[in-house]
Scaffold this motif. Structure first.
Motif, PDB file in Angstrom:
ATOM      1  N   LEU A   1       3.569  14.394   3.870  1.00 50.30           N
ATOM      2  CA  LEU A   1       3.624  13.091   3.205  1.00 50.30           C
ATOM      3  C   LEU A   1       3.757  11.973   4.227  1.00 50.30           C
ATOM      4  N   GLU A   2       4.593  12.168   5.250  1.00 55.87           N
ATOM      5  CA  GLU A   2       4.767  11.143   6.281  1.00 55.87           C
ATOM      6  C   GLU A   2       3.457  10.913   7.047  1.00 55.87           C
ATOM      7  N   THR A   3       2.731  11.993   7.320  1.00 51.53           N
ATOM      8  CA  THR A   3       1.445  11.869   8.008  1.00 51.53           C
ATOM      9  C   THR A   3       0.451  11.075   7.165  1.00 51.53           C
ATOM     10  N   GLN A   4       0.422  11.334   5.866  1.00 49.36           N
ATOM     11  CA  GLN A   4      -0.480  10.599   4.980  1.00 49.36           C
ATOM     12  C   GLN A   4      -0.096   9.119   4.906  1.00 49.36           C
ATOM     13  N   LYS A   5       1.198   8.841   4.939  1.00 52.68           N
ATOM     14  CA  LYS A   5       1.637   7.440   4.919  1.00 52.68           C
ATOM     15  C   LYS A   5       1.213   6.719   6.189  1.00 52.68           C
ATOM     16  N   ILE A   6       1.309   7.401   7.333  1.00 57.25           N
ATOM     17  CA  ILE A   6       0.867   6.800   8.593  1.00 57.25           C
ATOM     18  C   ILE A   6      -0.627   6.505   8.538  1.00 57.25           C
ATOM     19  N   ASP A   7      -1.410   7.443   8.001  1.00 55.64           N
ATOM     20  CA  ASP A   7      -2.852   7.213   7.846  1.00 55.64           C
ATOM     21  C   ASP A   7      -3.114   6.010   6.942  1.00 55.64           C
ATOM     22  N   ALA A   8      -2.310   5.879   5.871  1.00 56.65           N
ATOM     23  CA  ALA A   8      -2.483   4.740   4.967  1.00 56.65           C
ATOM     24  C   ALA A   8      -2.160   3.431   5.668  1.00 56.65           C
ATOM     25  N   VAL A   9      -1.092   3.428   6.479  1.00 56.76           N
ATOM     26  CA  VAL A   9      -0.718   2.218   7.233  1.00 56.76           C
ATOM     27  C   VAL A   9      -1.872   1.780   8.131  1.00 56.76           C
ATOM     28  N   ILE A  10      -2.442   2.717   8.869  1.00 54.95           N
ATOM     29  CA  ILE A  10      -3.512   2.383   9.813  1.00 54.95           C
ATOM     30  C   ILE A  10      -4.765   1.939   9.076  1.00 54.95           C
ATOM     31  N   THR A  11      -5.111   2.633   8.000  1.00 56.10           N
ATOM     32  CA  THR A  11      -6.316   2.276   7.235  1.00 56.10           C
ATOM     33  C   THR A  11      -6.206   0.874   6.652  1.00 56.10           C
ATOM     34  N   VAL A  12      -5.054   0.567   6.047  1.00 56.69           N
ATOM     35  CA  VAL A  12      -4.871  -0.740   5.423  1.00 56.69           C
ATOM     36  C   VAL A  12      -4.810  -1.844   6.481  1.00 56.69           C
ATOM     37  N   ALA A  13      -4.104  -1.596   7.579  1.00 52.93           N
ATOM     38  CA  ALA A  13      -4.014  -2.608   8.647  1.00 52.93           C
ATOM     39  C   ALA A  13      -5.394  -2.891   9.229  1.00 52.93           C
ATOM     40  N   ARG A  14      -6.187  -1.851   9.441  1.00 53.85           N
ATOM     41  CA  ARG A  14      -7.537  -2.052   9.976  1.00 53.85           C
ATOM     42  C   ARG A  14      -8.406  -2.849   8.998  1.00 53.85           C
ATOM     43  N   ALA A  15      -8.307  -2.505   7.720  1.00 54.54           N
ATOM     44  CA  ALA A  15      -9.083  -3.234   6.717  1.00 54.54           C
ATOM     45  C   ALA A  15      -8.653  -4.701   6.665  1.00 54.54           C
TER      46      ALA A  15
ATOM     47  N   ALA B   1       0.817  -1.211   0.000  1.00 60.63           N
ATOM     48  CA  ALA B   1       0.000   0.000   0.000  1.00 60.63           C
ATOM     49  C   ALA B   1       0.850   1.261   0.000  1.00 60.63           C
ATOM     50  N   LEU B   2       2.010   1.216   0.650  1.00 61.93           N
ATOM     51  CA  LEU B   2       2.869   2.404   0.709  1.00 61.93           C
ATOM     52  C   LEU B   2       3.451   2.756  -0.651  1.00 61.93           C
ATOM     53  N   VAL B   3       3.328   1.843  -1.604  1.00 67.28           N
ATOM     54  CA  VAL B   3       3.778   2.111  -2.976  1.00 67.28           C
ATOM     55  C   VAL B   3       2.592   2.384  -3.894  1.00 67.28           C
ATOM     56  N   HIS B   4       1.497   1.629  -3.703  1.00 68.05           N
ATOM     57  CA  HIS B   4       0.399   1.663  -4.664  1.00 68.05           C
ATOM     58  C   HIS B   4      -0.865   2.345  -4.157  1.00 68.05           C
ATOM     59  N   SER B   5      -0.937   2.668  -2.872  1.00 64.68           N
ATOM     60  CA  SER B   5      -2.151   3.268  -2.328  1.00 64.68           C
ATOM     61  C   SER B   5      -2.455   4.609  -2.998  1.00 64.68           C
ATOM     62  N   PRO B   6      -3.714   4.851  -3.395  1.00 61.43           N
ATOM     63  CA  PRO B   6      -4.068   6.156  -3.981  1.00 61.43           C
ATOM     64  C   PRO B   6      -3.754   7.314  -3.040  1.00 61.43           C
TER      65      PRO B   6
ATOM     66  N   ASN C   1       6.124   3.824  12.022  1.00 62.40           N
ATOM     67  CA  ASN C   1       7.184   4.299  11.141  1.00 62.40           C
ATOM     68  C   ASN C   1       7.024   3.657   9.765  1.00 62.40           C
ATOM     69  N   PRO C   2       6.473   4.385   8.780  1.00 64.30           N
ATOM     70  CA  PRO C   2       6.254   3.797   7.453  1.00 64.30           C
ATOM     71  C   PRO C   2       7.512   3.273   6.786  1.00 64.30           C
ATOM     72  N   SER C   3       8.672   3.824   7.143  1.00 68.03           N
ATOM     73  CA  SER C   3       9.911   3.373   6.499  1.00 68.03           C
ATOM     74  C   SER C   3      10.431   2.072   7.089  1.00 68.03           C
ATOM     75  N   SER C   4       9.873   1.636   8.223  1.00 62.70           N
ATOM     76  CA  SER C   4      10.281   0.387   8.855  1.00 62.70           C
ATOM     77  C   SER C   4       9.040  -0.290   9.422  1.00 62.70           C
ATOM     78  N   ILE C   5       8.304  -0.988   8.554  1.00 57.08           N
ATOM     79  CA  ILE C   5       7.014  -1.544   8.926  1.00 57.08           C
ATOM     80  C   ILE C   5       7.160  -2.606  10.002  1.00 57.08           C
ATOM     81  N   GLU C   6       8.200  -3.448   9.907  1.00 52.87           N
ATOM     82  CA  GLU C   6       8.358  -4.535  10.870  1.00 52.87           C
ATOM     83  C   GLU C   6       8.443  -4.017  12.308  1.00 52.87           C
TER      84      GLU C   6
END
Length: 445
Positions: free
Chosen positions: A135-149, A40-45, A437-442
């Motif tokens: 951009l970092e804030t939007q990536k964090i939102d994407a991480v949470i949205t995708v993980a929740r889904a 998602a961090l690469v392809h998410s709209p 941290n979007p740059s280190s998902i693990e």
């Protein structure tokens, strides 16, 4: 012959490499939660549009800074002077000019001090920091949205498995109750109850299955996954349960929040705007150089035969003297806006602290509930197994078995719901603590 073989070999290699490139647009269709988030961090709209916004902002900054470079322009004008100017000089009328004229002008301007350009230069670093933090804030939102889904879809899949297990068990009980009724051991109410329970289970399972497609589509949407490709979730219950644990101390530091860093950057920009308003008292200074080719002639055909060039170099300054108090009012407005933002920033600090306290309380509550429901699940399984043995031996009535089975199913579903609540509230707590941290998902899960 050798040339023909060489050509065929090259054609075959190109064909194979082309087919491989077409057949493997995505390495795998099987994802765990980290892999789904990385995808998602690469392809998410949301991420893609944010990256484009950041690039647009960067280009706008470069466009503003380009005003510091020499501005070179060329102008030209060609005229057929239909009526020449006549001017009286003494007792004579003198006609000025030629029927045909033209000019070619080259002009160079160099800004020495200009408050708009100076603001762009002073604020470029802050503006780029703001773009990066946004951009970092939007990536964090994407991480949470995708993980929740992902977790929500996972919950539905596990619930369907629970219903499948219960349906298999209920079908057996229905057959046993029907057999006992046929041989006269029990009345027909036992297998009628079994039939009702079986129908209710199948109905609830169908409801859950019907929601699967929508949840798969939503996960594909928020992650940017192709709709026409199959998507398989890779997970284990034990692994998911392990994620519910906190691997870090729940300490709260404002500076670790990217959105708080963004708010402070925005406040710094308001300070710069106040300075910009004060710079209105300073003159605007520029250097210039121009070279002008003049052409004129009685005939159009001879217009370019000879030129009469002129050139000049110098400095130009615009000195603001009086503007009716406009500059003083602009400075006051800028200061008031800065004060207003300071009040908002202080309130935002309290808001983030409240968000952290709420997230921590929700996580602790959900985690305790999940632990309790795990104990309830083990107890419900033990009770069901005991009553099932007693029912088979004729000691317990069928209604006791129905109640035990219903309690077991409720305990199973509640356990999965509680685990989803823990995982979801853990995401909220991690965001509140600035631990995603979007740059280190693990290290973020």
């Amino acid at each position: 012959m050798r040339q023909r073989r060489f050509i065929l070999c090259v054609f075959w290699l190109l064909s194979v490499s082309g087919l491989q490139a077409q057949e493997q647009p995505i390495d795998s269709t099987r994802f765990n939660v980290e892999e789904m988030v990385r995808f998602a961090l690469v392809h998410s709209p949301l991420v893609q549009t944010s990256e484009l916004d950041a690039e647009i902002g960067d280009q706008q900054i470069k466009s503003s800074l380009s005003a510091w470079f020499p501005q070179i322009a060329a102008n030209t004008q060609w005229s057929n002077n239909l009526k020449l100017q006549t001017q009286p000089i003494g007792d004579q009328l003198i006609t000025f000019g030629q029927p045909y004229s033209g000019n070619l002008n080259f002009n160079v301007d160099q800004a020495i001090f200009n408050r708009d350009v100076f603001l762009a230069s002073k604020g470029s670093k802050l503006a780029r920091t703001q773009l990066s933090q946004t951009l970092e804030t939007q990536k964090i939102d994407a991480v949470i949205t995708v993980a929740r889904a992902f977790y929500d879809l996972l919950l539905t899949i596990e619930q369907i498995k629970v219903f499948d297990e219960n349906i298999v068990r209920q079908e057996k009980q229905y057959k046993d109750a029907k057999t006992r009724y046929d041989v006269g051991l029990v009345d027909k109410t036992d297998f009628q109850r079994a039939s009702i329970s079986l129908a209710n289970l199948q109905s609830e399972r169908n409801r859950q299955v019907s929601s699967l497609d929508a949840k798969y589509s939503y996960l594909k949407q928020v992650s940017g996954y192709p709709l026409d490709l199959e998507l398989t979730l890779h997970y284990e219950y034990g692994e998911m349960a392990g994620r519910a644990e906190l691997e870090f101390s729940p300490d709260f530091l404002l500076e670790s929040r990217v959105d708080y860093q963004l708010a402070k950057t925005q406040y710094s920009l308001t300070e710069l705007e106040t300075s910009y308003s004060k710079w209105a008292y300073i003159p605007t200074v520029r250097g210039f150089y121009n070279y002008n080719f003049l052409f004129f002639n009685q005939r159009f055909s001879g217009l370019l035969d000879e030129s009469y060039p002129t050139s000049a170099i110098g400095l130009a300054a615009t000195i603001p003297i009086f503007q009716g108090g406009k500059r003083a009012h602009d400075v006051k407005v800028a200061k008031l806006r800065q004060e207003r933002f300071q009040v908002s920033l202080t309130d935002y600090e309290k808001q983030l602290n409240t968000e952290y306290e709420s997230a921590l309380a929700a996580y602790n509550s959900n985690y305790f509930t999940w632990q309790t429901l795990q104990d309830n699940l083990a107890l419900a399984e033990e009770v069901y197994n005991t009553i099932k043995l007693q029912y088979d031996e004729g000691v317990k009535a069928y209604v006791d078995l129905v109640v035990a089975e219903s309690e077991l199913r409720a305990a199973q579903l509640n356990n999965y719901n509680a685990l989803y609540s823990v995982l979801s509230s853990k995401l909220d707590l991690q965001r509140a603590m600035g631990q995603i941290n979007p740059s280190s998902i693990e290290s973020s899960f």
